[in-house]
Design an enzyme around this catalytic site. Structure first.
Site, mmCIF file in Angstrom:
data_model
loop_
_atom_site.group_PDB
_atom_site.id
_atom_site.type_symbol
_atom_site.label_atom_id
_atom_site.label_comp_id
_atom_site.label_asym_id
_atom_site.label_seq_id
_atom_site.Cartn_x
_atom_site.Cartn_y
_atom_site.Cartn_z
ATOM 1 N N ASN A 103 1.014 -1.192 -0.426
ATOM 2 C CA ASN A 103 0.126 0.132 -0.411
ATOM 3 C C ASN A 103 1.106 1.407 -0.293
ATOM 4 O OD1 ASN A 103 -2.198 -1.979 -0.342
ATOM 5 N ND2 ASN A 103 -2.427 -1.354 2.488
ATOM 6 N N ASP A 105 -0.346 4.351 1.275
ATOM 7 C CA ASP A 105 -1.020 5.083 2.101
ATOM 8 C C ASP A 105 0.039 5.338 3.185
ATOM 9 O OD1 ASP A 105 -1.620 3.476 3.623
ATOM 10 O OD2 ASP A 105 -3.334 2.471 2.035
ATOM 11 N N HIS A 120 6.052 -0.508 -2.913
ATOM 12 C CA HIS A 120 5.439 0.271 -3.976
ATOM 13 C C HIS A 120 5.502 1.990 -3.918
ATOM 14 C CE1 HIS A 120 3.017 -3.737 -4.975
ATOM 15 N NE2 HIS A 120 4.160 -3.486 -5.774
ATOM 16 N N CYS A 131 16.264 13.150 -12.312
ATOM 17 C CA CYS A 131 17.144 12.896 -11.460
ATOM 18 C C CYS A 131 17.101 11.981 -10.410
ATOM 19 C CB CYS A 131 18.044 13.841 -11.644
ATOM 20 S SG CYS A 131 17.454 14.587 -9.870
ATOM 21 N N CYS A 151 18.396 19.391 -10.957
ATOM 22 C CA CYS A 151 18.204 19.043 -12.429
ATOM 23 C C CYS A 151 17.147 20.062 -13.114
ATOM 24 C CB CYS A 151 18.342 18.220 -12.509
ATOM 25 S SG CYS A 151 16.645 17.357 -12.535
ATOM 26 N N PRO A 215 -11.016 -11.664 2.416
ATOM 27 C CA PRO A 215 -12.668 -11.955 2.196
ATOM 28 C C PRO A 215 -12.743 -12.877 1.136
ATOM 29 C CG PRO A 215 -12.361 -9.916 2.337
ATOM 30 C CD PRO A 215 -11.148 -10.601 2.746
ATOM 31 N N ALA A 231 -9.982 -8.399 7.528
ATOM 32 C CA ALA A 231 -8.572 -7.825 8.308
ATOM 33 C C ALA A 231 -9.154 -7.306 10.445
ATOM 34 C CB ALA A 231 -7.566 -7.712 7.719
#
EC number: 2.3.1.286
Length: 245
Positions: A103, A105, A120, A131, A151, A215, A231
């Site tokens: 995630n 976030d 990620h 750069c 730059c 699920p 969860a």
């Protein structure tokens, strides 16, 4: 109350090195749209390749930038849910716990997780598209990407776009944690996004107990101990089962 397998409860009580691997489903329980769900309203006519590739940013940086600014505003309005807090609770009880997330976030951090590995990247971090220099967070209403002081290149979100490789430092840290883990939880992920989905498999191949909380069915169903459900329901009850208050 969920009747958890005795082998899982006993394994957690004895464990030192637990690995949590989380995906979009965990944040969706906070009301945060998944990547494709976010392509609604003004953005419904765009395809992922229009908004989340280096080529899209090079072609139309302002449109891509505005979409991510909108996503940042959405992200800033949601709060961690019981799953995030339960994972932080595991970390507090088992100091060698490692959290790896797909995630982008920062809900894990807001719940108290000290150092999640973001495979990620993060929608709240920026870097220069030219750069790669890290750039500061900017106001979420800034409509055009600022320029890099180093730059002069354009600022972009520091996340992994389609066609880009995962950053090596978090990837190597996640793989090392997988090889050491005694128990690995795969939570809220379809287990189909590669190479990230390899991490629970590496842990299992190294001898870890693979536990899946989701699920819906995934490719891990046949090789994991499956706890079917949200969860935010399963994890708090698991904490209570392992360490009754």
């Amino acid at each position: 109350m969920i009747d958890f397998p005795t082998e899982l409860v006993e394994a957690l009580r004895a464990a030192k090195r637990v690995l949590f691997f989380t995906g979009a489903g965990v944040s969706a329980e906070s009301g945060l749209p998944t990547f494709r769900d976010a392509q609604t309203g003004l953005w419904a006519s765009y395809k992922p390749q229009d908004l989340a590739t280096p080529e899209a940013f090079a072609r139309d940086p302002e449109t891509v930038w505005r979409w991510y600014q909108w996503r940042r505003r959405v992200h800033a309005d949601v709060a961690p849910n019981p799953a995030h807090h339960a994972i932080a609770g595991f970390e507090a009880r088992l100091p060698e716990t490692v959290l790896v997330t797909q995630n982008v976030d920062r809900l894990h951090e807001l719940a108290g997780s000290a150092a999640p590995i973001h495979l990620h990247g993060s929608v709240f971090r920026n870097k220069c598209a030219q750069c790669g220099t890290e750039m500061p967070e900017v106001p979420h209403d800034l409509e055009t990407p600022p320029r890099c002081d180093t730059c002069g290149g354009l600022c972009r979100p520091d996340i992994v776009w389609f066609g880009e490789a995962l950053p090596q430092e978090p990837w190597h840290a996640a793989m090392a944690a997988a090889q050491r883990a005694e128990i690995v939880f795969s939570i809220g992920t379809s287990a189909t996004v590669h190479p990230a989905a390899r991490i629970p498999l590496v842990a299992r191949d190294a001898g870890a107990l693979l536990v899946q909380i989701n699920p819906e069915p995934t490719p891990f169903d046949k090789i994991a101990l499956n706890l079917r459900g949200p969860a935010g329901v399963v994890l708090p009850e698991l904490v209570e089962a392992v360490w009754p208050s």
